[in-house]
Write a protein that holds these residues in place. Structure first.
Motif, PDB file in Angstrom:
ATOM      1  N   VAL A  35       0.982  -8.846  -8.043  1.00 52.48           N
ATOM      2  CA  VAL A  35       1.272  -8.103  -6.811  1.00 52.48           C
ATOM      3  C   VAL A  35       1.271  -6.586  -7.009  1.00 52.48           C
ATOM      4  CG1 VAL A  35       3.025  -7.703  -5.036  1.00 52.48           C
ATOM      5  CG2 VAL A  35       2.510 -10.040  -5.767  1.00 52.48           C
ATOM      6  N   PRO A  36       1.880  -6.020  -8.074  1.00 57.10           N
ATOM      7  CA  PRO A  36       1.866  -4.555  -8.219  1.00 57.10           C
ATOM      8  C   PRO A  36       0.449  -3.978  -8.248  1.00 57.10           C
ATOM      9  CG  PRO A  36       3.480  -5.515  -9.708  1.00 57.10           C
ATOM     10  CD  PRO A  36       2.696  -6.647  -9.135  1.00 57.10           C
ATOM     11  N   PHE A  37      -0.484  -4.654  -8.912  1.00 52.73           N
ATOM     12  CA  PHE A  37      -1.859  -4.154  -8.980  1.00 52.73           C
ATOM     13  C   PHE A  37      -2.588  -4.334  -7.646  1.00 52.73           C
ATOM     14  CE2 PHE A  37      -0.677  -5.510 -13.304  1.00 52.73           C
ATOM     15  CZ  PHE A  37      -0.760  -4.271 -13.941  1.00 52.73           C
ATOM     16  N   LEU A  38      -2.265  -5.439  -6.935  1.00 54.59           N
ATOM     17  CA  LEU A  38      -2.850  -5.640  -5.604  1.00 54.59           C
ATOM     18  C   LEU A  38      -2.417  -4.522  -4.649  1.00 54.59           C
ATOM     19  CD1 LEU A  38      -2.501  -9.503  -5.049  1.00 54.59           C
ATOM     20  CD2 LEU A  38      -4.607  -8.201  -5.428  1.00 54.59           C
ATOM     21  N   LEU A  39      -1.122  -4.161  -4.717  1.00 58.70           N
ATOM     22  CA  LEU A  39      -0.627  -3.083  -3.859  1.00 58.70           C
ATOM     23  C   LEU A  39      -1.299  -1.762  -4.201  1.00 58.70           C
ATOM     24  CD1 LEU A  39       3.202  -3.920  -3.704  1.00 58.70           C
ATOM     25  CD2 LEU A  39       1.497  -4.228  -1.902  1.00 58.70           C
ATOM     26  N   THR A  80      -4.690  -1.821  -2.807  1.00 63.76           N
ATOM     27  CA  THR A  80      -4.624  -1.744  -1.342  1.00 63.76           C
ATOM     28  C   THR A  80      -4.392  -0.317  -0.883  1.00 63.76           C
ATOM     29  OG1 THR A  80      -3.766  -3.997  -1.219  1.00 63.76           O
ATOM     30  CG2 THR A  80      -3.424  -2.615   0.703  1.00 63.76           C
ATOM     31  N   LEU A  81      -3.498   0.396  -1.592  1.00 68.44           N
ATOM     32  CA  LEU A  81      -3.226   1.784  -1.216  1.00 68.44           C
ATOM     33  C   LEU A  81      -4.460   2.659  -1.389  1.00 68.44           C
ATOM     34  CD1 LEU A  81       0.382   2.244  -2.674  1.00 68.44           C
ATOM     35  CD2 LEU A  81      -0.293   2.058  -0.274  1.00 68.44           C
ATOM     36  N   LYS A  82      -5.279   2.355  -2.391  1.00 67.92           N
ATOM     37  CA  LYS A  82      -6.511   3.123  -2.567  1.00 67.92           C
ATOM     38  C   LYS A  82      -7.463   2.926  -1.396  1.00 67.92           C
ATOM     39  CE  LYS A  82      -6.621   3.380  -7.624  1.00 67.92           C
ATOM     40  NZ  LYS A  82      -7.377   3.003  -8.855  1.00 67.92           N
ATOM     41  N   ASN A  83      -7.387   1.715  -0.792  1.00 69.65           N
ATOM     42  CA  ASN A  83      -8.255   1.409   0.354  1.00 69.65           C
ATOM     43  C   ASN A  83      -7.426   1.304   1.638  1.00 69.65           C
ATOM     44  OD1 ASN A  83     -10.939   0.738  -1.123  1.00 69.65           O
ATOM     45  ND2 ASN A  83      -9.380  -0.456  -2.203  1.00 69.65           N
ATOM     46  N   LEU A 128      -7.450  -1.071   5.312  1.00 65.59           N
ATOM     47  CA  LEU A 128      -6.306  -1.900   5.670  1.00 65.59           C
ATOM     48  C   LEU A 128      -5.760  -1.501   7.038  1.00 65.59           C
ATOM     49  CD1 LEU A 128      -4.200  -4.051   4.927  1.00 65.59           C
ATOM     50  CD2 LEU A 128      -2.864  -2.231   3.840  1.00 65.59           C
ATOM     51  N   LEU A 129      -5.604  -0.189   7.246  1.00 65.82           N
ATOM     52  CA  LEU A 129      -5.081   0.289   8.520  1.00 65.82           C
ATOM     53  C   LEU A 129      -6.017  -0.100   9.669  1.00 65.82           C
ATOM     54  CD1 LEU A 129      -2.929   1.896  10.037  1.00 65.82           C
ATOM     55  CD2 LEU A 129      -4.232   3.973   9.562  1.00 65.82           C
ATOM     56  N   GLY A 130      -7.314   0.024   9.431  1.00 63.44           N
ATOM     57  CA  GLY A 130      -8.281  -0.348  10.452  1.00 63.44           C
ATOM     58  C   GLY A 130      -8.213  -1.830  10.784  1.00 63.44           C
ATOM     59  N   ALA A 131      -8.049  -2.673   9.760  1.00 61.50           N
ATOM     60  CA  ALA A 131      -7.952  -4.114   9.988  1.00 61.50           C
ATOM     61  C   ALA A 131      -6.697  -4.460  10.779  1.00 61.50           C
ATOM     62  CB  ALA A 131      -7.959  -4.857   8.650  1.00 61.50           C
TER      63      ALA A 131
END
Length: 397
Positions: free
Chosen positions: A78-82, A85-88, A92-95
């Motif tokens: 999870v820490p690496f997924l987050l 996600t923050l880099k992209n 994420l916001l658009g979705a």
């Protein structure tokens, strides 16, 4: 190993160790309570294993005291997924915004169809729907449920016998049945018209049959009014007598009315709350402040959330809390008599046919006892006293 999902939640890494003394290095890690698993040898001087992210932070200090070199091959959890996600975050916001937009549009009213109503009645329905906020472009969460809309339309529009309300997707469908629909002709067997109560005849309209009474005649229950046997003697034939015989009838009514009455009314103060209902769990989303009403009435409406054509197992609950206050109404003697007479009239009308007329009323007895007015009232009524009575063979013979 057990509970791999916990390791995934907090993060894990795959480590590659090369050099001499690998076994001693691994024993040092285990003695210092660094948890490692999936240990694999790749030749004599290379090994890989997995460990927790928190333990990997302390790994290098043990490596400095050995002849081994470290490298990290894989990072997951999870820490690496987050972090990724923050880099992209833009994607994420658009979705999220796209999902919210589709969700909102799926719960907006996009169509209203009314079938079975005449133009004048349809115009009244549109006006009532507008007052209730049922209009194209309105979010369904802020509209009454289908049962409430149906009840309000029936109560406020007198021309409606029945109205069916159905919400299909984002469109409301109204199926209307109006009053005064043409009646199918009634098929009647041969019959007479007889009096159903004691009366003095004041008017007659005989459509079919032979009248046997006249205006101003006094009749008793069961007395023959219009015969269903017509024709010359020896050539009689039986028909279904039809007509209206209007007579003056008499009723007595007793009514009691308290001079002082307590009742609850809404004073206009209200509080709204909104919440999400997921299964049996209700999560408040608006209106967290607790009301301070001593007396109140609560009304709840729930609206299922839709996503495109699917109905989600989530509802938006709209709760309205209206404050009530107690009112004491006091009548004087004159007012109480007038209201008691009106109550008696309403009671009499409920017992009569719609076309009956109250000709006169007279108060026979009036008393004021124990904070109440008690009245005995005599009513004169003009009503149709005729009822059908089948002609049997014995009667015709």
């Amino acid at each position: 190993m057990k509970n791999h999902w916990i390791e995934f939640l907090f993060g894990r890494v795959t480590v590659k160790v090369t050099g001499k003394g690998i076994e001693r290095f691994l024993n040092v890690l285990i003695r210092n309570k660094l948890h490692i698993w999936n240990v694999k040898h790749h030749g004599t001087e290379t090994v890989t294993f997995k460990m927790r992210l928190n333990d990997a932070m302390n790994l290098r200090k043990f490596a400095r005291k050995s002849e081994c070199t470290l490298s990290f091959l894989q990072r997951d959890g999870v820490p690496f997924l987050l972090k990724r996600t923050l880099k992209n975050s833009g994607f994420l916001l658009g979705a999220i915004l796209f999902f919210c937009l589709i969700l909102l549009l799926s719960n907006v009213v996009w169509g209203i169809e009314i079938k079975g109503a005449k133009p004048a009645t349809e115009h009244q329905i549109w006006k009532e729907l507008d007052k209730m906020g049922v209009k194209v472009g309105k979010v369904q969460f802020f509209i009454d449920n289908v049962e409430t809309i149906q009840r309000k339309l029936t109560d406020h529009i007198g021309a409606l016998t029945w109205v069916g309300v159905e919400l299909n997707g984002t469109t409301y469908h109204f199926q209307v049945v109006e009053k005064n629909q043409p009646k199918e002709p009634e098929l009647l067997s041969p019959r007479n018209l007889v009096a159903k109560k004691k009366a003095t005849i004041v008017n007659m309209y005989v459509e079919k049959g032979q009248p046997v009474v006249m205006i101003n005649d006094q009749v008793v229950p069961g007395q023959l009014l219009v015969s269903g046997m017509i024709g010359k003697e020896g050539e009689e034939k039986l028909i279904a007598a039809k007509g209206e015989i209007w007579g003056e009838t008499w009723y007595k009514s007793h009514v009691e009315l308290p001079l002082q009455t307590k009742f609850n009314v809404f004073n206009g103060h209200e509080q709204k709350k909104y919440s999400l209902l997921i299964g049996k769990w209700e999560i408040p989303i608006w209106g967290f402040e607790k009301h301070k009403f001593a007396k109140y009435e609560t009304e709840k409406n729930s609206q299922r959330i839709r996503f495109l054509k699917w109905e989600l197992p989530i509802s938006v609950v709209n709760e309205t809390i209206r404050e009530q206050e107690e009112i004491i109404r006091i009548y004087n003697n004159l007012e109480s008599v007038g209201i008691a007479v009106d109550m008696a009239k309403k009671d009499i009308k409920n017992r009569l046919d719609e076309d009956a007329i109250i000709k006169d009323e007279k108060v026979l007895h009036k008393t004021f006892v124990n904070g109440k007015v008690k009245l005995d009232i005599h009513f004169k009524i003009i009503e149709n006293i005729a009822k059908g009575q089948p002609i049997t063979k014995e009667k015709s013979e």
